[in-house]
Scaffold this motif. Structure first.
Motif, PDB file in Angstrom:
ATOM      1  N   UNK A 155       0.593  -1.336   0.418  1.00 44.35           N
ATOM      2  CA  UNK A 155      -0.321  -0.309   0.240  1.00 44.35           C
ATOM      3  C   UNK A 155       0.936   0.985  -0.275  1.00 44.35           C
ATOM      4  N   UNK A 156       2.215   1.021   0.500  1.00 47.45           N
ATOM      5  CA  UNK A 156       3.075   2.508   0.571  1.00 47.45           C
ATOM      6  C   UNK A 156       3.880   2.108  -0.921  1.00 47.45           C
ATOM      7  N   UNK A 157       4.137   1.566  -1.224  1.00 42.28           N
ATOM      8  CA  UNK A 157       4.636   1.682  -2.862  1.00 42.28           C
ATOM      9  C   UNK A 157       3.348   2.031  -3.800  1.00 42.28           C
ATOM     10  N   UNK A 158       1.991   1.547  -3.449  1.00 41.87           N
ATOM     11  CA  UNK A 158       0.757   2.363  -4.520  1.00 41.87           C
ATOM     12  C   UNK A 158       0.533   3.196  -4.015  1.00 41.87           C
ATOM     13  N   UNK A 159       1.110   4.144  -2.785  1.00 38.72           N
ATOM     14  CA  UNK A 159       1.269   5.658  -2.595  1.00 38.72           C
ATOM     15  C   UNK A 159       2.047   6.488  -3.525  1.00 38.72           C
ATOM     16  N   UNK A 160       3.379   5.540  -3.993  1.00 41.39           N
ATOM     17  CA  UNK A 160       4.561   5.622  -4.119  1.00 41.39           C
ATOM     18  C   UNK A 160       5.484   6.521  -3.536  1.00 41.39           C
ATOM     19  N   UNK A 161       6.310   5.743  -2.397  1.00 46.35           N
ATOM     20  CA  UNK A 161       6.659   5.673  -1.268  1.00 46.35           C
ATOM     21  C   UNK A 161       7.281   4.332  -1.422  1.00 46.35           C
ATOM     22  N   UNK A 162       9.041   4.900  -0.835  1.00 42.36           N
ATOM     23  CA  UNK A 162       9.880   3.762  -0.884  1.00 42.36           C
ATOM     24  C   UNK A 162      10.126   4.037   0.586  1.00 42.36           C
ATOM     25  N   UNK A 163       9.406   3.328   1.617  1.00 38.56           N
ATOM     26  CA  UNK A 163       9.232   3.391   3.209  1.00 38.56           C
ATOM     27  C   UNK A 163      10.644   2.130   3.650  1.00 38.56           C
ATOM     28  N   UNK A 164      10.762   2.899   4.340  1.00 31.42           N
ATOM     29  CA  UNK A 164      11.854   1.926   5.304  1.00 31.42           C
ATOM     30  C   UNK A 164      11.728   2.053   7.007  1.00 31.42           C
ATOM     31  N   UNK A 165      11.261   0.873   7.594  1.00 32.36           N
ATOM     32  CA  UNK A 165      10.765   0.504   8.786  1.00 32.36           C
ATOM     33  C   UNK A 165      12.308   0.558   9.816  1.00 32.36           C
ATOM     34  N   UNK A 166      12.210   1.417  10.595  1.00 28.19           N
ATOM     35  CA  UNK A 166      13.794   1.290  11.483  1.00 28.19           C
ATOM     36  C   UNK A 166      13.051   1.325  13.061  1.00 28.19           C
ATOM     37  N   UNK A 167      13.387  -0.030  14.175  1.00 23.90           N
ATOM     38  CA  UNK A 167      12.768  -0.025  15.200  1.00 23.90           C
ATOM     39  C   UNK A 167      14.102  -0.262  15.798  1.00 23.90           C
ATOM     40  N   UNK A 168      13.414   1.530  16.888  1.00 24.12           N
ATOM     41  CA  UNK A 168      14.226   1.803  17.961  1.00 24.12           C
ATOM     42  C   UNK A 168      14.791   1.296  19.160  1.00 24.12           C
ATOM     43  N   UNK A 169      14.037   0.251  19.893  1.00 28.60           N
ATOM     44  CA  UNK A 169      13.344  -0.035  20.565  1.00 28.60           C
ATOM     45  C   UNK A 169      13.021   0.141  21.809  1.00 28.60           C
ATOM     46  N   UNK A 170      12.787   1.572  22.243  1.00 28.15           N
ATOM     47  CA  UNK A 170      11.310   2.212  22.800  1.00 28.15           C
ATOM     48  C   UNK A 170      10.555   3.649  21.819  1.00 28.15           C
ATOM     49  N   UNK A 171      10.099   3.927  22.942  1.00 25.38           N
ATOM     50  CA  UNK A 171       8.884   5.149  22.415  1.00 25.38           C
ATOM     51  C   UNK A 171       9.530   6.552  22.098  1.00 25.38           C
ATOM     52  N   UNK A 172      10.718   6.798  23.576  1.00 18.00           N
ATOM     53  CA  UNK A 172      10.667   7.954  23.079  1.00 18.00           C
ATOM     54  C   UNK A 172      12.615   7.717  22.146  1.00 18.00           C
ATOM     55  N   UNK A 173      12.995   7.055  21.725  1.00 15.94           N
ATOM     56  CA  UNK A 173      14.272   6.678  21.016  1.00 15.94           C
ATOM     57  C   UNK A 173      13.762   6.483  19.560  1.00 15.94           C
ATOM     58  N   UNK A 174      12.215   6.420  19.215  1.00 17.18           N
ATOM     59  CA  UNK A 174      11.521   6.121  17.668  1.00 17.18           C
ATOM     60  C   UNK A 174      11.161   7.809  17.953  1.00 17.18           C
TER      61      UNK A 174
END
Length: 322
Positions: free
Chosen positions: A51-70
């Protein structure tokens, strides 16, 4: 070379040349999630179903390890978007950070209380004097539990003995019988249910609509990118409602080390309990009740201004998509 081969080659080359600009138009964005969590399943559905690709996005998901870091990644500009509880965004905004929330992700208080099968539970006061496994603060599950005790005339420090453990590790000590009660997220809840434990209290049904997790962005985020991300999330939520079986399959792919049956039970429970939202919209009442929890615990001084904090200019066009 024959004329036919030259024509075929020219057509193929034209196809490559025409396709390349289209691919180049996919805009790169980074989204930082607090954890790899089953709560964030709408994000994974959006990625897996394109769905992101269909919206014209190349989305990279990163995992921060905590809400504050994200959240810090968004504030610093190393990520354009983050996913975590909206309370972290509200706290940061109250201190002057230029951030708001642009899409719903989890719309139910996705926390449950489980007990040993022979534990006699009639109401919340049945927990008085008990040992209770909880996630180490700060976390919403323990915050909700403390608020529940307070609402029932009990004190988390004196009326129960809380055993704090790392978030996600609650099943271990609970199944080891270090306590007869545990406060849990999914999929830990259905892991212990599979071992014979019983669910005695569900916060989703108790609270109803509750802004539990959302997409955060800076106020100066590129509006085109923000709209595309919001649209992709909206597409995912519509898909989850329409095709729960495929939604379960995606969850099983994202969490390959977990028992597929546990994942299926967890996803079905969260769909049935309204944990996953029907859309990216965030209502004023759902935000208020979520923020009330943080105010009651002293983490937030006052309610954020809904009209400024929830960015409707991205939500409304997403809702209007055909």
């Amino acid at each position: 070379m024959s004329l036919l081969k030259r024509i075929t080659g020219a057509v193929a080359l034209a196809g490559v040349l025409l396709a390349t600009p289209a691919m180049a138009q996919n805009k790169k964005v980074v989204l930082s999630q607090a954890f790899q969590s089953m709560l964030y399943l709408p994000l994974y559905v959006a990625i897996n179903e394109g769905f992101f690709t269909a919206q014209g996005l190349d989305l990279t998901k990163e995992t921060a390890g905590s809400p504050t870091v994200a959240l810090s990644a968004v504030i610093s500009g190393s990520a354009q978007f983050s996913i975590h509880g909206p309370e972290w965004t509200a706290i940061a905004a109250s201190k002057g950070a230029p951030v708001g929330i642009i899409a719903n992700v989890v719309n139910g208080a996705a926390v449950w209380i489980a007990t040993a099968p022979d534990f006699k539970f009639t109401d919340v006061k049945s927990l008085k004097g008990q040992k209770v496994v909880v996630g180490t603060m700060p976390t919403t599950s323990t915050s909700l539990f403390l608020k529940l005790l307070k609402e029932n005339g009990m004190d988390g420090k004196t009326d129960v003995e809380m055993i704090p453990v790392a978030i996600g590790s609650e099943p271990g000590p609970f199944l080891a019988k270090q306590a007869d009660v545990a406060v849990m997220y999914e999929p830990g809840l259905d892991q212990v249910v599979a071992k014979g434990m019983k669910v005695v209290y569900g916060f989703p049904k108790s609270y109803g609509a509750y802004a539990f997790s959302s997409v955060t962005a800076r106020n100066d985020v590129n509006p085109d990118l923000a709209q595309r991300v919001t649209n992709g999330m909206e597409m995912a939520m519509r898909f989850m409602k329409k095709d729960p079986a495929k939604t379960v399959t995606i969850a099983q792919k994202e969490f390959p080390t977990l028992d597929p049956a546990v994942i299926e039970s967890a996803v079905k429970r969260m769909l049935a309990d309204g944990v996953y939202p029907d859309s990216v919209d965030i209502s004023a009442p759902s935000l208020k009740i979520s923020m009330d929890t943080q105010i009651a615990l002293g983490n937030l001084a006052a309610q954020p201004d809904y009209d400024k904090f929830v960015v409707k200019k991205y939500i409304e066009p997403a809702l209007a998509m055909k």
